[in-house]
Design a protein around this motif. Structure first.
Motif, mmCIF file in Angstrom:
data_model
loop_
_atom_site.group_PDB
_atom_site.id
_atom_site.type_symbol
_atom_site.label_atom_id
_atom_site.label_comp_id
_atom_site.label_asym_id
_atom_site.label_seq_id
_atom_site.Cartn_x
_atom_site.Cartn_y
_atom_site.Cartn_z
ATOM 1 N N SER A 100 -7.744 35.782 30.574
ATOM 2 C CA SER A 100 -7.961 35.542 31.996
ATOM 3 C C SER A 100 -6.840 34.667 32.526
ATOM 4 C CB SER A 100 -9.306 34.857 32.248
ATOM 5 O OG SER A 100 -9.416 34.413 33.598
ATOM 6 N N ALA A 101 -6.076 35.198 33.477
ATOM 7 C CA ALA A 101 -4.970 34.428 34.040
ATOM 8 C C ALA A 101 -5.468 33.165 34.728
ATOM 9 C CB ALA A 101 -4.181 35.293 35.018
ATOM 10 N N ALA A 102 -6.621 33.248 35.384
ATOM 11 C CA ALA A 102 -7.146 32.095 36.116
ATOM 12 C C ALA A 102 -7.596 30.969 35.196
ATOM 13 C CB ALA A 102 -8.312 32.531 37.004
ATOM 14 N N HIS A 103 -7.891 31.289 33.957
ATOM 15 C CA HIS A 103 -8.456 30.298 33.026
ATOM 16 C C HIS A 103 -7.497 29.903 31.920
ATOM 17 C CE1 HIS A 103 -11.962 32.337 34.837
ATOM 18 N NE2 HIS A 103 -12.612 31.215 34.635
ATOM 19 N N GLU A 104 -6.250 30.374 31.937
ATOM 20 C CA GLU A 104 -5.411 30.244 30.748
ATOM 21 C C GLU A 104 -5.112 28.800 30.373
ATOM 22 O OE1 GLU A 104 -1.996 29.538 30.185
ATOM 23 O OE2 GLU A 104 -1.199 29.287 32.203
ATOM 24 N N ARG A 105 -5.086 27.873 31.343
ATOM 25 C CA ARG A 105 -4.781 26.485 30.986
ATOM 26 C C ARG A 105 -6.021 25.659 30.655
ATOM 27 N NH1 ARG A 105 -2.338 22.782 33.926
ATOM 28 N NH2 ARG A 105 -3.552 23.392 35.746
ATOM 29 N N VAL A 106 -7.228 26.206 30.884
ATOM 30 C CA VAL A 106 -8.450 25.426 30.644
ATOM 31 C C VAL A 106 -9.131 25.809 29.331
ATOM 32 C CG1 VAL A 106 -8.740 25.148 33.114
ATOM 33 C CG2 VAL A 106 -10.016 26.949 31.946
ATOM 34 N N ARG A 107 -8.529 26.704 28.569
ATOM 35 C CA ARG A 107 -9.123 27.122 27.288
ATOM 36 C C ARG A 107 -8.701 26.153 26.179
ATOM 37 N NH1 ARG A 107 -6.657 31.961 25.961
ATOM 38 N NH2 ARG A 107 -8.374 32.690 24.655
ATOM 39 N N ASN A 108 -8.928 24.863 26.432
ATOM 40 C CA ASN A 108 -8.567 23.819 25.475
ATOM 41 C C ASN A 108 -9.761 23.519 24.581
ATOM 42 O OD1 ASN A 108 -5.832 23.060 26.413
ATOM 43 N ND2 ASN A 108 -6.910 22.498 28.293
ATOM 44 N N VAL A 109 -9.785 24.126 23.418
ATOM 45 C CA VAL A 109 -10.918 23.998 22.502
ATOM 46 C C VAL A 109 -10.404 23.706 21.103
ATOM 47 C CG1 VAL A 109 -13.022 25.059 21.604
ATOM 48 C CG2 VAL A 109 -12.159 25.740 23.871
ATOM 49 N N VAL A 110 -10.837 22.588 20.526
ATOM 50 C CA VAL A 110 -10.577 22.334 19.111
ATOM 51 C C VAL A 110 -11.874 22.591 18.348
ATOM 52 C CG1 VAL A 110 -8.709 20.682 19.490
ATOM 53 C CG2 VAL A 110 -11.069 19.854 19.366
ATOM 54 N N ALA A 111 -11.752 23.044 17.121
ATOM 55 C CA ALA A 111 -12.926 23.373 16.316
ATOM 56 C C ALA A 111 -12.655 23.020 14.862
ATOM 57 C CB ALA A 111 -13.267 24.860 16.448
ATOM 58 N N SER A 112 -13.702 22.724 14.111
ATOM 59 C CA SER A 112 -13.563 22.409 12.689
ATOM 60 C C SER A 112 -12.839 23.552 11.985
ATOM 61 C CB SER A 112 -14.938 22.196 12.058
ATOM 62 O OG SER A 112 -15.617 21.096 12.634
ATOM 63 N N PRO A 113 -11.606 23.344 11.513
ATOM 64 C CA PRO A 113 -10.812 24.467 10.994
ATOM 65 C C PRO A 113 -11.379 25.110 9.738
ATOM 66 C CG PRO A 113 -9.396 22.596 11.532
ATOM 67 C CD PRO A 113 -10.803 22.102 11.558
ATOM 68 N N MET A 114 -12.099 24.335 8.916
ATOM 69 C CA MET A 114 -12.626 24.887 7.670
ATOM 70 C C MET A 114 -14.059 25.394 7.791
ATOM 71 S SD MET A 114 -10.280 24.791 5.314
ATOM 72 C CE MET A 114 -11.155 24.823 3.751
ATOM 73 N N SER A 115 -14.589 25.391 9.007
ATOM 74 C CA SER A 115 -15.975 25.815 9.200
ATOM 75 C C SER A 115 -16.186 27.237 8.698
ATOM 76 C CB SER A 115 -16.333 25.727 10.685
ATOM 77 O OG SER A 115 -17.708 25.946 10.879
ATOM 78 N N GLY A 116 -17.221 27.406 7.890
ATOM 79 C CA GLY A 116 -17.542 28.714 7.342
ATOM 80 C C GLY A 116 -16.728 29.114 6.132
ATOM 81 N N LEU A 117 -15.792 28.240 5.707
ATOM 82 C CA LEU A 117 -14.921 28.596 4.583
ATOM 83 C C LEU A 117 -15.231 27.828 3.312
ATOM 84 C CD1 LEU A 117 -11.419 28.745 6.357
ATOM 85 C CD2 LEU A 117 -12.977 30.645 5.833
ATOM 86 N N ASP A 118 -15.694 26.589 3.432
ATOM 87 C CA ASP A 118 -15.816 25.734 2.247
ATOM 88 C C ASP A 118 -17.239 25.295 1.934
ATOM 89 O OD1 ASP A 118 -16.241 23.991 4.316
ATOM 90 O OD2 ASP A 118 -14.617 22.600 3.798
ATOM 91 N N GLY A 119 -18.235 25.842 2.628
ATOM 92 C CA GLY A 119 -19.620 25.491 2.332
ATOM 93 C C GLY A 119 -20.045 24.141 2.860
#
Length: 447
Positions: A100-119
């Motif tokens: 979405s061009a209107a939302h491209e600068r507001v998609r600032n999301v950090v997330a636990s990088p190992m989530s679902g990978l290491d139990g």
């Protein structure tokens, strides 16, 4: 600390921007001394191999060929030639990196990088991540957020919970979501986490417009923050708690520690929902996601890994050349997941990578050793790329890598703006106009 420059206090100057703020994007390029700069938002840092290849091709064809990782798990392309904006947008749009061009600068999301990978962790944040991105892009209100507003999705291990997000969604031992905004904490079923997070962000836009001026983040609201907190408490489906007892205290990391050992959701009933914000929620069972052990202490990079075997790799100073990025893409394409996960600590997770892949990638200059000082050292772009910088801080940081603090992050800044600095406590080294450096230790920022 070795021969680091002399230490003295120095406050951090406030940033600048508006809801048309100065933060660059993929469609709004920033003019720098080394050409134009584009910042491509990568929610949660998750890239398919195809998307990663598109970024490499764009950097090589339109820019200086390098890919710069940011403290929010995004990618910056530098040295872009004048007039390439339309071509860049076409490349990114074709790879699904501009939904979405209107939302491209507001998609600032950090997330636990190992989530679902290491139990580890209490939940898998992937459903939150895809749901949040889709909901942000579907909202007619969220384009009013600034390019600085930050969401964090923490699976319960506490790795991204301390990054100073404006809206934090955190997994807890019951498998539910705890949404934190300002002083408010709302416990809701897992499936409600995204809805409450987006509602909070839309509430922020309304309150910020009423305040006026440079209000880009929750901390900028001042006394009006209480109005936002009341809006969060008034979101549909939430109701005052009444006389229910207060929840148990939280640990310093903000994680719930159950009074009994966490067991399989099939072997014990779910604990009653707690509501730190003073709310009671309609009871609703959360679907099983399996049991998870309490999170163990994190490495300085905020990630856990097996020494030397991947799948976590540190990128020295957060800059990847075409051969390094190409090697990452090549390895990812050969693995079942076919994805890369960029971390807020300027590293890369390669899901499914093993010792042989790690050996292949470290030969390109990536770092797999969690004890390497490169996991604790970062710098802004400095000279010659930034006109405001007083020194080539990347070269200085590399030359003095062995002097890095043994535990805290060390961050080198070319000027008082301290672009890209870490959250929390760190060793703050700032170049001065006279050619020297000022070191503040320990230095603390919220975000």
């Amino acid at each position: 600390m070795g021969m680091l420059p002399g230490m003295s206090p120095s406050p951090i100057s406030p940033g600048t921007g508006t809801s048309g703020d100065a933060c660059p994007g993929a469609l709004r390029l920033h003019s720098a001394d080394d050409g134009f700069l584009a910042r491509v938002r990568i929610p949660g840092g998750v890239l398919s191999a195809r998307q990663a290849r598109a970024l490499r091709d764009a950097a090589g064809r339109l820019g200086d060929g390098m890919l710069h990782l940011t403290s929010r798990g995004n990618v910056q392309l530098r040295g872009l030639r004048d007039g390439c904006g339309s071509e860049l947008a076409e490349v990114l749009g074709g790879a699904g990196l501009l939904p979405s061009a209107a939302h491209e600068r507001v998609r600032n999301v950090v997330a636990s990088p190992m989530s679902g990978l290491d139990g580890r962790g209490f939940v898998d944040v992937r459903e939150w991540l895809t749901g949040l991105d889709a909901a942000l892009c579907a909202s007619s209100v969220t384009p009013g957020l600034s390019g600085r507003f930050l969401f964090a999705l923490d699976d319960g291990r506490g790795d991204v919970a301390g990054l100073g997000a404006d809206v934090l969604v955190r997994g807890v031992a019951s498998g539910e979501a705890e949404v934190c905004v300002g002083a408010v904490r709302v416990r809701v079923p897992y499936e409600w986490g995204v809805r409450v997070a987006v509602g909070a962000a839309e509430g922020f836009v309304a309150v910020a417009r009423g305040v006026g001026g440079r209000v880009w983040r929750v901390a900028d609201l001042g006394a009006a923050r209480r109005e936002l907190e009341e809006r969060v408490l008034g979101l549909p489906g939430l109701r005052p708690r009444g006389s229910a007892p207060d929840p148990a205290p939280q640990t310093p990391a903000g994680l719930d520690v159950p009074t009994r050992s966490h067991t399989s959701r099939g072997s014990a009933p779910d604990p009653a929902p707690q509501t730190p914000a003073g709310l009671d929620l309609p009871t609703r069972s959360h679907t099983s996601r399996g049991s998870a052990p309490s999170p163990a202490p994190q490495t300085p990079a905020g990630l856990e890994r097996t020494r030397g075997s991947g799948p976590v790799f540190t990128v020295p100073l957060g800059v990847l050349g075409p051969k390094q990025w190409g090697a990452l893409v090549d390895v990812a394409r050969r693995l079942p997941e076919q994805e890369l996960r960029l971390t807020p600590w300027r590293g890369v997770v390669v899901p499914g990578a093993g010792p042989a892949h790690a050996a292949e990638l470290t030969r390109t200059g990536l770092v797999a050793d969690p004890d390497s000082p490169w996991t604790r050292v970062a710098a802004c772009v400095g000279r010659p790329g930034c006109a405001k910088a007083h020194a080539d801080v990347r070269a200085e940081a590399a030359a003095r890598i062995d002097e890095a603090h043994p535990e805290l992050p060390t961050y080198w800044s070319g000027c008082e703006r301290r672009c890209g600095h870490p959250a929390g406590d760190y060793v703050d080294i700032v170049a001065r106009p006279d050619g020297g450096y000022t070191t503040n230790f320990p230095h603390h920022t919220e975000s």
